[in-house]
Design a protein around this motif. Structure first.
Motif, PDB file in Angstrom:
ATOM      1  N   MET A   1       0.533  -1.329   0.164  1.00 41.05           N
ATOM      2  CA  MET A   1       0.095  -0.326  -0.125  1.00 41.05           C
ATOM      3  C   MET A   1       0.840   0.362  -0.422  1.00 41.05           C
ATOM      4  O   MET A   1       0.351   2.586   0.007  1.00 41.05           O
ATOM      5  N   GLY A   2       2.028   1.292   0.250  1.00 39.52           N
ATOM      6  CA  GLY A   2       2.953   2.309   0.450  1.00 39.52           C
ATOM      7  C   GLY A   2       2.788   3.103   1.731  1.00 39.52           C
ATOM      8  O   GLY A   2       3.148   4.490   1.525  1.00 39.52           O
ATOM      9  N   SER A   3       2.318   2.667   2.625  1.00 35.47           N
ATOM     10  CA  SER A   3       1.872   2.722   3.830  1.00 35.47           C
ATOM     11  C   SER A   3       3.142   3.455   5.037  1.00 35.47           C
ATOM     12  O   SER A   3       4.868   3.153   4.251  1.00 35.47           O
ATOM     13  N   GLY A   4       3.403   4.934   5.606  1.00 33.40           N
ATOM     14  CA  GLY A   4       4.267   5.316   5.583  1.00 33.40           C
ATOM     15  C   GLY A   4       5.414   6.736   5.173  1.00 33.40           C
ATOM     16  O   GLY A   4       6.047   6.849   5.560  1.00 33.40           O
ATOM     17  N   VAL A   5       4.852   6.970   4.238  1.00 27.68           N
ATOM     18  CA  VAL A   5       4.840   7.628   2.542  1.00 27.68           C
ATOM     19  C   VAL A   5       4.110   8.751   2.877  1.00 27.68           C
ATOM     20  O   VAL A   5       3.022   7.904   1.808  1.00 27.68           O
ATOM     21  N   PRO A   6       3.419   9.465   3.495  1.00 29.96           N
ATOM     22  CA  PRO A   6       1.747  10.114   2.497  1.00 29.96           C
ATOM     23  C   PRO A   6       1.147  10.216   1.253  1.00 29.96           C
ATOM     24  O   PRO A   6       0.750   9.967   1.406  1.00 29.96           O
ATOM     25  N   GLN A   7       2.483  10.055   0.192  1.00 26.33           N
ATOM     26  CA  GLN A   7       1.993  10.376  -0.664  1.00 26.33           C
ATOM     27  C   GLN A   7       2.669   9.261  -1.738  1.00 26.33           C
ATOM     28  O   GLN A   7       2.049   8.532  -2.627  1.00 26.33           O
ATOM     29  N   GLN A   8       2.615   7.841  -0.746  1.00 28.44           N
ATOM     30  CA  GLN A   8       2.514   6.877  -1.005  1.00 28.44           C
ATOM     31  C   GLN A   8       2.828   6.437  -2.672  1.00 28.44           C
ATOM     32  O   GLN A   8       2.328   5.522  -3.506  1.00 28.44           O
ATOM     33  N   VAL A   9       3.851   6.428  -3.010  1.00 25.78           N
ATOM     34  CA  VAL A   9       4.771   6.460  -4.308  1.00 25.78           C
ATOM     35  C   VAL A   9       5.690   5.173  -4.633  1.00 25.78           C
ATOM     36  O   VAL A   9       4.992   4.793  -5.715  1.00 25.78           O
ATOM     37  N   SER A  10       5.032   4.578  -2.739  1.00 24.28           N
ATOM     38  CA  SER A  10       5.812   3.203  -3.328  1.00 24.28           C
ATOM     39  C   SER A  10       4.967   1.788  -3.722  1.00 24.28           C
ATOM     40  O   SER A  10       5.466   1.069  -2.948  1.00 24.28           O
ATOM     41  N   GLY A  11       4.099   2.525  -3.954  1.00 26.68           N
ATOM     42  CA  GLY A  11       2.860   1.489  -3.185  1.00 26.68           C
ATOM     43  C   GLY A  11       1.236   2.175  -4.098  1.00 26.68           C
ATOM     44  O   GLY A  11       1.501   3.020  -4.940  1.00 26.68           O
ATOM     45  N   PHE A  12       0.504   1.895  -3.553  1.00 30.20           N
ATOM     46  CA  PHE A  12      -1.273   2.211  -4.736  1.00 30.20           C
ATOM     47  C   PHE A  12      -2.602   2.526  -3.918  1.00 30.20           C
ATOM     48  O   PHE A  12      -3.055   2.674  -3.817  1.00 30.20           O
ATOM     49  N   GLY A  13      -2.249   3.520  -2.246  1.00 26.89           N
ATOM     50  CA  GLY A  13      -2.959   3.468  -1.357  1.00 26.89           C
ATOM     51  C   GLY A  13      -3.441   5.137  -1.498  1.00 26.89           C
ATOM     52  O   GLY A  13      -4.702   5.008  -1.550  1.00 26.89           O
ATOM     53  N   GLY A  14      -2.922   5.837  -2.397  1.00 23.52           N
ATOM     54  CA  GLY A  14      -3.531   7.020  -3.435  1.00 23.52           C
ATOM     55  C   GLY A  14      -4.120   8.373  -2.310  1.00 23.52           C
ATOM     56  O   GLY A  14      -4.449   9.106  -2.431  1.00 23.52           O
ATOM     57  N   GLY A  15      -2.797   7.950  -0.912  1.00 23.33           N
ATOM     58  CA  GLY A  15      -2.720   8.751   0.036  1.00 23.33           C
ATOM     59  C   GLY A  15      -3.789   9.435   0.822  1.00 23.33           C
ATOM     60  O   GLY A  15      -3.913  10.205   1.200  1.00 23.33           O
ATOM     61  N   THR A  16      -4.844   8.895   0.733  1.00 24.15           N
ATOM     62  CA  THR A  16      -6.025   9.169   2.156  1.00 24.15           C
ATOM     63  C   THR A  16      -6.304   7.793   2.387  1.00 24.15           C
ATOM     64  O   THR A  16      -6.092   7.093   2.248  1.00 24.15           O
ATOM     65  N   GLY A  17      -7.211   8.070   3.419  1.00 25.06           N
ATOM     66  CA  GLY A  17      -8.091   6.820   4.909  1.00 25.06           C
ATOM     67  C   GLY A  17      -8.643   5.672   3.568  1.00 25.06           C
ATOM     68  O   GLY A  17      -8.213   4.801   3.659  1.00 25.06           O
ATOM     69  N   PRO A  18      -9.484   6.737   3.138  1.00 25.65           N
ATOM     70  CA  PRO A  18     -10.587   5.898   2.250  1.00 25.65           C
ATOM     71  C   PRO A  18      -9.994   4.779   1.470  1.00 25.65           C
ATOM     72  O   PRO A  18     -10.506   4.100   0.641  1.00 25.65           O
ATOM     73  N   THR A  19      -9.076   5.177   0.850  1.00 25.16           N
ATOM     74  CA  THR A  19      -8.405   4.246  -0.593  1.00 25.16           C
ATOM     75  C   THR A  19      -7.110   3.324   0.526  1.00 25.16           C
ATOM     76  O   THR A  19      -6.232   3.381  -0.051  1.00 25.16           O
ATOM     77  N   ASN A  20      -7.308   3.455   1.872  1.00 29.80           N
ATOM     78  CA  ASN A  20      -6.355   2.815   2.159  1.00 29.80           C
ATOM     79  C   ASN A  20      -7.044   1.337   2.933  1.00 29.80           C
ATOM     80  O   ASN A  20      -6.409   1.268   4.164  1.00 29.80           O
ATOM     81  N   LYS A  21      -8.054   0.568   2.834  1.00 30.21           N
ATOM     82  CA  LYS A  21      -8.929  -0.357   3.351  1.00 30.21           C
ATOM     83  C   LYS A  21      -8.175  -2.052   2.810  1.00 30.21           C
ATOM     84  O   LYS A  21      -8.671  -1.473   1.760  1.00 30.21           O
ATOM     85  N   VAL A  22      -8.112  -2.454   3.386  1.00 31.45           N
ATOM     86  CA  VAL A  22      -8.158  -3.981   3.180  1.00 31.45           C
ATOM     87  C   VAL A  22      -9.047  -4.761   3.754  1.00 31.45           C
ATOM     88  O   VAL A  22      -8.750  -5.131   4.823  1.00 31.45           O
ATOM     89  N   MET A  23      -9.243  -5.666   2.485  1.00 31.23           N
ATOM     90  CA  MET A  23     -10.626  -6.678   3.159  1.00 31.23           C
ATOM     91  C   MET A  23      -9.597  -8.120   2.906  1.00 31.23           C
ATOM     92  O   MET A  23      -9.496  -8.171   1.607  1.00 31.23           O
ATOM     93  N   ILE A  24      -9.855  -8.738   4.053  1.00 29.76           N
ATOM     94  CA  ILE A  24      -9.365 -10.160   3.140  1.00 29.76           C
ATOM     95  C   ILE A  24     -10.335 -10.767   3.439  1.00 29.76           C
ATOM     96  O   ILE A  24     -10.981 -11.226   4.732  1.00 29.76           O
ATOM     97  N   VAL A  25     -10.755 -11.810   2.251  1.00 32.66           N
ATOM     98  CA  VAL A  25     -11.956 -12.624   2.376  1.00 32.66           C
ATOM     99  C   VAL A  25     -11.343 -14.500   1.978  1.00 32.66           C
ATOM    100  O   VAL A  25     -10.347 -14.573   1.238  1.00 32.66           O
ATOM    101  N   GLY A  26     -12.232 -15.503   2.560  1.00 29.00           N
ATOM    102  CA  GLY A  26     -12.021 -16.670   2.615  1.00 29.00           C
ATOM    103  C   GLY A  26     -13.141 -17.275   2.862  1.00 29.00           C
ATOM    104  O   GLY A  26     -13.938 -17.180   2.886  1.00 29.00           O
ATOM    105  N   GLN A  27     -12.798 -19.041   2.160  1.00 32.62           N
ATOM    106  CA  GLN A  27     -14.127 -19.780   2.772  1.00 32.62           C
ATOM    107  C   GLN A  27     -14.433 -19.895   3.580  1.00 32.62           C
ATOM    108  O   GLN A  27     -12.757 -20.328   4.632  1.00 32.62           O
TER     109      GLN A  27
END
Length: 256
Positions: free
Chosen positions: A1-27
């Protein structure tokens, strides 16, 4: 996600809370069910906040995702599939009704959500057992109205826990003290540049968290705080959410 750098240049988080949500889905052990585990990634520091509870935005994607990945054998009725979802975060259960096209997930449609651009196929959600998900009670204090104090100001609030803990305040009672006349004035930029407003709301949120039995919520996502106000449209409210001061989330368009 690029967490730890506000611009998140090394990830795909988008720089805001709403675009840094992760849902783990399983059987799931039961047929027709899947499990989900929601996590809120923090933008400016490399950590994950597990206090959030469930997330409706991400929940809407669980059904289509489970079908696409073959994680579940759903109930199919015509051009609709029902996926049952169990939350590992809160223990709550949900049913997602997903549109199909020739037994594949349909994404195109004419359903619109206020504040979201475009139209898409709907995902209908039903919830079971979400009251008291984070505190054990729908009204954690046992009262429909509580009095909060922030910087010498006193506001009536409703502290409610329905899928997630929330502090609800009347915007028309709060904002005049800070020079605003309408909730629509509180854009993300305005909020970020008004430290007095943010500090007062954060003080109220932390006081409410203690009253709800959730302890000190400093730096945590939950409980959220919402300012609500009537709109000119019938049976609708305007709402502006606040979490930690550095991560305000704006959602003002009226919704039924």
């Amino acid at each position: 996600m690029g967490s730890g750098v506000p611009q998140q240049v090394s990830g795909f988080g988008g720089g805001t809370g709403p675009t840094n949500k992760v849902m783990i889905v399983g059987q799931h052990s039961q047929s027709g069910w899947v499990t989900m585990d929601f996590n809120q990634v923090v933008v400016d520091v490399p950590k994950v906040d597990f206090s959030h509870g469930d997330c409706g935005n991400m929940l809407a994607a669980v059904g289509p995702f489970a079908l696409e990945k073959g994680l579940v054998e759903p109930e199919v009725h015509g051009q609709k599939a029902t996926v049952r979802i169990h939350s590992a975060n809160t223990g709550a259960c949900y049913e997602a009704e997903v549109a199909l096209n020739e037994r594949r997930v349909e994404y195109l449609g004419d359903t619109a959500v206020p504040g979201v651009p475009g139209t898409f196929a709907p995902v209908h959600l039903a919830a079971v057992g979400v009251a008291g998900s984070q505190t054990g009670a729908l009204l954690p204090t046992g009262r429909p109205v509580d009095l909060l104090e922030a910087d010498g100001l006193h506001w009536e609030a409703t502290l409610v826990d329905f899928a997630r803990a929330l502090v609800v305040l009347d915007a028309n009672a709060v904002l005049p003290a800070f020079g605003y006349s309408e909730l629509t004035e509180i854009t993300l930029e305005v909020a970020r540049n008004d430290p007095k407003l943010c500090a007062a709301l954060e003080a109220a949120r932390r006081q409410a968290s203690e009253a709800m039995g959730m302890g000190d919520c400093a730096g945590k996502d939950s409980p959220k705080l919402a300012l609500v106000a009537p709109t000119t449209e019938t049976n609708s409210l305007a709402c502006c959410y606040f979490v930690a001061p550095e991560r305000q989330e704006r959602c003002i368009p009226p919704s039924p």
